[in-house]
Design an enzyme around this catalytic site. Structure first.
Site, PDB file in Angstrom:
ATOM      1  N   HIS A  12      -6.234 -48.059   1.144  1.00 48.96           N
ATOM      2  CA  HIS A  12      -5.147 -48.024   0.149  1.00 48.96           C
ATOM      3  C   HIS A  12      -5.555 -48.687  -1.174  1.00 48.96           C
ATOM      4  CE1 HIS A  12      -3.726 -51.955   2.279  1.00 48.96           C
ATOM      5  NE2 HIS A  12      -4.571 -52.244   1.312  1.00 48.96           N
ATOM      6  N   HIS A  59       0.762 -57.094  -0.850  1.00 48.33           N
ATOM      7  CA  HIS A  59      -0.294 -57.959  -1.397  1.00 48.33           C
ATOM      8  C   HIS A  59       0.234 -58.930  -2.452  1.00 48.33           C
ATOM      9  CE1 HIS A  59      -2.281 -54.248  -0.016  1.00 48.33           C
ATOM     10  NE2 HIS A  59      -3.402 -54.904   0.085  1.00 48.33           N
ATOM     11  N   HIS A 192     -13.853 -54.979   3.815  1.00 50.68           N
ATOM     12  CA  HIS A 192     -13.932 -55.404   2.417  1.00 50.68           C
ATOM     13  C   HIS A 192     -13.591 -56.880   2.280  1.00 50.68           C
ATOM     14  CE1 HIS A 192      -9.675 -54.183   2.773  1.00 50.68           C
ATOM     15  NE2 HIS A 192      -9.374 -54.541   1.542  1.00 50.68           N
ATOM     16  N   GLU A 239      -7.098 -56.061   7.452  1.00 48.55           N
ATOM     17  CA  GLU A 239      -6.141 -54.940   7.347  1.00 48.55           C
ATOM     18  C   GLU A 239      -6.320 -53.921   8.475  1.00 48.55           C
ATOM     19  OE1 GLU A 239      -5.577 -55.127   2.472  1.00 48.55           O
ATOM     20  OE2 GLU A 239      -6.656 -53.456   3.335  1.00 48.55           O
TER      21      GLU A 239
HETATM   22  C1  DHB Z   1      -9.310 -53.253  -2.960  1.00 47.49           C
HETATM   23  C2  DHB Z   1      -8.981 -52.913  -1.634  1.00 47.49           C
HETATM   24  C3  DHB Z   1      -7.737 -53.271  -1.104  1.00 47.49           C
HETATM   25  O1  DHB Z   1      -7.347 -53.004   0.169  1.00 47.49           O
HETATM   26  C4  DHB Z   1      -6.810 -53.934  -1.903  1.00 47.49           C
HETATM   27  O2  DHB Z   1      -5.605 -54.208  -1.378  1.00 47.49           O
HETATM   28  C5  DHB Z   1      -7.125 -54.270  -3.209  1.00 47.49           C
HETATM   29  C6  DHB Z   1      -8.376 -53.937  -3.738  1.00 47.49           C
HETATM   30  C7  DHB Z   1     -10.633 -52.872  -3.558  1.00 47.49           C
HETATM   31  O3  DHB Z   1     -11.549 -52.424  -2.858  1.00 47.49           O
HETATM   32  O4  DHB Z   1     -10.767 -52.996  -4.787  1.00 47.49           O
HETATM   33 FE    FE Z   2      -5.403 -54.064   0.676  1.00 50.81          FE
END
Ligand code: DHB
Ligand code: FE
Length: 278
Positions: A12, A59, A192, A239
């Protein structure tokens, strides 16, 4: 009776919201990501679910660190989007189905999950980007029930608890008296980490292992602790619990119909899966 037709998992990433707004679908950076979606859209156009249960994490738009519910479910007639500061254009509100929301909340609380019920809820990129990716034509977009799971501030619910919450949601849908078709979305992930010493960390092997196991062996993913996920998938890789919650809601025989994986999109290993529930 409510019929769960399938589950969809997708990342997302907010940058995707910007790429959609700028129609960068053919851009060489974005094409391998966007090209994953048409088979899922075709399936949705054929199956035409009436409702989408959207399992995501807020978030910092609706909930902030001062008051962060572990689990929250929207029970509103509509859910508005607001500016989160990523530069993504704000989009019109999404339609809700509050009676079904309350039915799911009742079941989850009866199953001993402590749910924050929200009669007003702003939805951030965790909800909006997947909805836009899956239903680019707003006229075909189903009503939604947003389900927020905290993956922003520790302590977080364990993956196995999230998987069990999904089972409770699945049972609630199946006991809903109306004949409706329901698709369950799990958004976020895969690996991530956005900040700290390991910012930019991506673990392709771990991501592909998750995409394999989520189909037939979700219990093996549910056995991870939150800190296992932080170690193997990065701080925001937690997540993955949203994927597991989605998987818990699939009650029948699950078949993988489509998947796509591409790295990197922004800072993330971007995964997409379509699981049919027969
Ligand atoms: C990114 C990924 C995410 O799940 C998020 O909530 C905010 C940023 C990213 O990869 O930039
Ligand atoms: Fe996220």
């Amino acid at each position: 009776m409510g019929k769960i037709v399938g589950g969809i998992t997708t990342s997302h990433i907010p940058a995707v919201g910007n790429a959609i707004a700028r129609e960068m679908f053919q851009d060489p950076y974005w094409k391998p990501f966007f090209d994953g979606y048409p088979p899922v859209r075709d399936w949705l156009a054929e199956v035409r679910p009436d409702v989408a249960i959207v399992i995501y994490n807020d978030h910092g738009l609706n909930f902030f660190l001062d008051a962060m519910p572990t689990f929250a479910i929207g029970a509103a007639t509509e859910y508005r989007n607001e500016d989160e500061g990523w530069g993504i254009p704000t989009i019109p509100p999404f339609k809700g189905k509050p009676e079904l929301s309350w039915h799911i909340i009742e079941q989850a609380v009866a199953d001993e999950f402590d749910i924050t019920s929200c009669q007003q809820m702003a939805v951030d990129h965790g909800f909006c980007v997947p909805m836009q990716l899956l239903w680019p034509d707003r006229d075909t977009m189903p009503a939604a029930v947003p389900v927020h799971i905290n993956t922003v501030q520790h302590p977080m619910a364990s993956p196995s608890r999230c998987h069990r919450l999904g089972q409770s949601i699945g049972a609630a849908i199946e006991s809903w008296p109306e004949d409706i078709k329901v698709v369950v979305l799990g958004t976020g992930g895969l690996s991530h980490q956005l900040d700290g010493e390991r910012a930019g960390f991506i673990n392709k092997d771990f991501d592909l292992m998750c995409m394999d196991k989520i189909v037939d062996r979700p219990d093996e993913l549910a056995a991870f602790s939150v800190l296992d996920l932080v170690r193997d998938a990065g701080a925001q890789g937690t997540e993955l619990v949203q994927w597991l919650t989605m998987r818990g809601a699939l009650t029948g025989k699950v078949t993988k119909l489509h998947s796509n994986y591409h790295i990197p999109i922004s800072n993330t290993g971007a995964g997409l899966m379509l699981l049919e529930n027969a």
